[in-house]
Design an enzyme around this catalytic site. Structure first.
Site, PDB file in Angstrom:
ATOM      1  CG  ASP A 169       6.900 -39.055  62.129  1.00 15.33           C
ATOM      2  OD1 ASP A 169       6.301 -37.970  62.037  1.00 15.33           O
ATOM      3  OD2 ASP A 169       6.536 -40.093  61.558  1.00 15.33           O
ATOM      4  CD  GLU A 170       5.540 -34.700  58.882  1.00 16.08           C
ATOM      5  OE1 GLU A 170       5.591 -34.363  57.695  1.00 16.08           O
ATOM      6  OE2 GLU A 170       4.505 -35.055  59.435  1.00 16.08           O
TER       7      GLU A 170
HETATM    8  N1  DCP Z   1       0.009 -39.552  65.458  1.00 14.12           N
HETATM    9  C1  DCP Z   1      -0.969 -39.490  66.436  1.00 14.12           C
HETATM   10  N2  DCP Z   1      -2.272 -39.275  66.085  1.00 14.12           N
HETATM   11  C2  DCP Z   1      -2.609 -39.127  64.783  1.00 14.12           C
HETATM   12  C3  DCP Z   1      -1.631 -39.182  63.793  1.00 14.12           C
HETATM   13  C4  DCP Z   1      -0.322 -39.405  64.162  1.00 14.12           C
HETATM   14  O1  DCP Z   1      -0.657 -39.616  67.616  1.00 14.12           O
HETATM   15  N3  DCP Z   1      -3.898 -38.930  64.455  1.00 14.12           N
HETATM   16  C5  DCP Z   1       1.422 -39.831  65.878  1.00 14.12           C
HETATM   17  C6  DCP Z   1       1.678 -41.314  65.742  1.00 14.12           C
HETATM   18  C7  DCP Z   1       2.527 -41.462  64.525  1.00 14.12           C
HETATM   19  C8  DCP Z   1       3.252 -40.133  64.489  1.00 14.12           C
HETATM   20  O2  DCP Z   1       2.374 -39.175  65.071  1.00 14.12           O
HETATM   21  O3  DCP Z   1       3.377 -42.593  64.610  1.00 14.12           O
HETATM   22  C9  DCP Z   1       3.595 -39.710  63.081  1.00 14.12           C
HETATM   23  O4  DCP Z   1       2.418 -39.490  62.309  1.00 14.12           O
HETATM   24  P1  DCP Z   1       2.330 -39.933  60.824  1.00 14.12           P
HETATM   25  O5  DCP Z   1       1.097 -39.349  60.247  1.00 14.12           O
HETATM   26  O6  DCP Z   1       3.639 -39.666  60.140  1.00 14.12           O
HETATM   27  O7  DCP Z   1       2.052 -41.519  60.921  1.00 14.12           O
HETATM   28  P2  DCP Z   1       3.021 -42.755  61.018  1.00 14.12           P
HETATM   29  O8  DCP Z   1       4.449 -42.339  61.172  1.00 14.12           O
HETATM   30  O9  DCP Z   1       2.514 -43.652  62.090  1.00 14.12           O
HETATM   31  O10 DCP Z   1       2.782 -43.473  59.631  1.00 14.12           O
HETATM   32  P3  DCP Z   1       3.361 -43.127  58.177  1.00 14.12           P
HETATM   33  O11 DCP Z   1       4.214 -44.304  57.846  1.00 14.12           O
HETATM   34  O12 DCP Z   1       2.161 -43.031  57.310  1.00 14.12           O
HETATM   35  O13 DCP Z   1       4.128 -41.870  58.270  1.00 14.12           O
HETATM   36 CA    CA Z   2       5.472 -40.872  59.781  1.00 17.23          CA
END
Ligand code: DCP
Ligand code: CA
Length: 389
Positions: free
Chosen positions: A104-105
């Site tokens: 996602d990045e």
């Molecule tokens: N992820 C995971 N285990 C983790 C961290 C992340 O499986 N310990 C997965 C779930 C997230 C995705 O990777 O949705 C992207 O990680 P991010 O750190 O970018 O977290 P989010 O997208 O959920 O939140 P943010 O809005 O902070 O980017």
């Molecule tokens: Ca994210």
């Protein structure tokens, strides 16, 4: 000219994908996790769940205690992979220079791409708008002259934000932030820096390089320049596959030439199908043989012209096999094929050479049938042979 680097990161990615599929979840504390692979930890938490102290990596049991009303959803990776590929495809419309990081990045080098939009900021907004319209997801965008500053900027403007650090403004932006914001500064380094009374990025930037280098070695050199907003790292597209290979270990060791050739043909068909699906051709063909005594040899040859035609690769591999068999008469337990030195598709039209065109048509027809009905659905004459079990 200063570069224009974007870091873009989708907000609460797994949760947001679930919310698109089930809009009733929107605006609520939602947690995705609970998959056996994630060992019962929170993978992603909605922004409504975060004020309760819930964050990624936390055991689900603890998250439940902190927020009993949170809705827990089991991770469904195929959904996230699907959304991710659509996301990366959208990014491709804005710049050819994309470096995906996880699902996602991504970093993008958009230097010179901003013109049609008016400014980098306008380009960032257009990107966010398109992601919102097509995927119903929000993203946060950091814009700067280098990766490290762009990444920190996107983290700081979450969720649904856009933060641009103007060229020359890097140091002022970084100075007050905690050192742990810098990539490379983990818990241990943060602790060591704290012992040196260094807590902000500005503190670190003001130390003499020699001192940081002595204390932290090459990591020190990197974090010191990051702290000064200096980061020459390029946006790099992921490395492309350098070779494609397949191999098979027999149920019983064999010296049966027909059987070995038939197996080799099937393997060639598999690697060439993969090659064609990547729109590439191979310049180098290698076979691998492992004898009953586990001695393993590799024999390879460079083609005069790169090819994606199964028959060309097979004939070459067959000649290598013949030579190897003539030299060594030991039973074989494994046979493998590897094609490498892969090049893009810019193939010349073989108008005057119908001889090479025919196998290509055959390959295409076989690829279509195998794609539809599976690899066992069709075998050509060379590959038909009973199993040796
Ligand atoms: N992820 C995971 N285990 C983790 C961290 C992340 O499986 N310990 C997965 C779930 C997230 C995705 O990777 O949705 C992207 O990680 P991010 O750190 O970018 O977290 P989010 O997208 O959920 O939140 P943010 O809005 O902070 O980017
Ligand atoms: Ca994210």
């Amino acid at each position: 000219m200063a570069r224009c680097i974007f870091h873009i990161d989708l907000d609460a990615f797994f949760v947001s994908v679930e919310q698109v599929l089930n809009p009733k979840l929107k605006g609520k504390p939602v947690i995705v996790g609970g998959d056996p692979e994630s060992r019962g930890v929170v993978a992603s938490a909605s922004y409504e769940a975060r004020p309760f102290g819930i964050h990624a990596g936390m055991p689900l049991s603890r998250a439940r205690r902190l927020c009993p009303q949170a809705i827990l959803i089991r991770a469904n990776f195929s959904r996230y992979k699907d959304a991710s590929s659509k996301f990366m495809k959208i990014l491709g419309h804005f710049s050819p220079y994309i470096e995906p990081l996880g699902l996602d990045e991504a970093y993008l080098d958009v230097t010179g791409c901003e013109e049609p939009y008016g400014s980098p900021r306008q380009l960032g907004l257009a990107m966010k708008e398109r992601i919102c319209k097509e995927l119903e997801l929000t993203a946060s965008v950091g814009i700067a002259t280098c990766k490290v500053v762009a990444k920190i900027a996107s983290d700081l403007c979450k969720p649904d934000g856009l933060l641009q650090i103007a060229p020359g403004g890097e140091q002022a932006f970084l100075n007050p932030l905690p050192v742990a914001r810098l990539p490379g500064v983990g818990d241990k380094t943060e602790q060591s820096l704290k012992e040196m009374r260094i807590t902000t990025i500005g503190d670190l930037a003001s130390l003499p390089l020699d001192m940081v280098k002595r204390r932290f070695g090459t990591l020190g050199v990197a974090i010191h320049s990051y702290a000064r907003g200096m980061d020459n790292r390029e946006v790099e597209a992921p490395g492309e596959a350098k070779s494609i290979s397949q191999q098979l270990t027999f149920a019983r060791d064999t010296l049966d030439r027909n059987f070995l050739e038939a197996t080799l043909h099937n393997l060639c068909q598999e690697v060439c199908q993969e090659l064609r699906s990547q729109d590439k051709r191979a310049k180098c063909v290698a076979i691998r043989l492992r004898y009953a005594d586990f001695k393993t040899i590799t024999r390879q040859v460079v083609l005069i012209e790169a090819s994606d035609v199964t028959q060309v690769v097979f004939t070459t591999a067959q000649q290598l096999l013949s030579k190897a068999l003539a030299k060594q008469e030991k039973p074989i337990r494994l046979i493998g094929i590897r094609i490498s030195s892969l090049v893009g598709e810019e193939k010349q039209l073989s108008m005057f050479d119908p001889g090479t065109e025919k196998p290509e048509h055959l390959d295409k027809a076989i690829d279509r049938i195998r794609k539809k009905y599976g690899s066992k659905a069709i075998k050509t004459g060379n590959g038909i042979f009973p199993e040796n079990s």
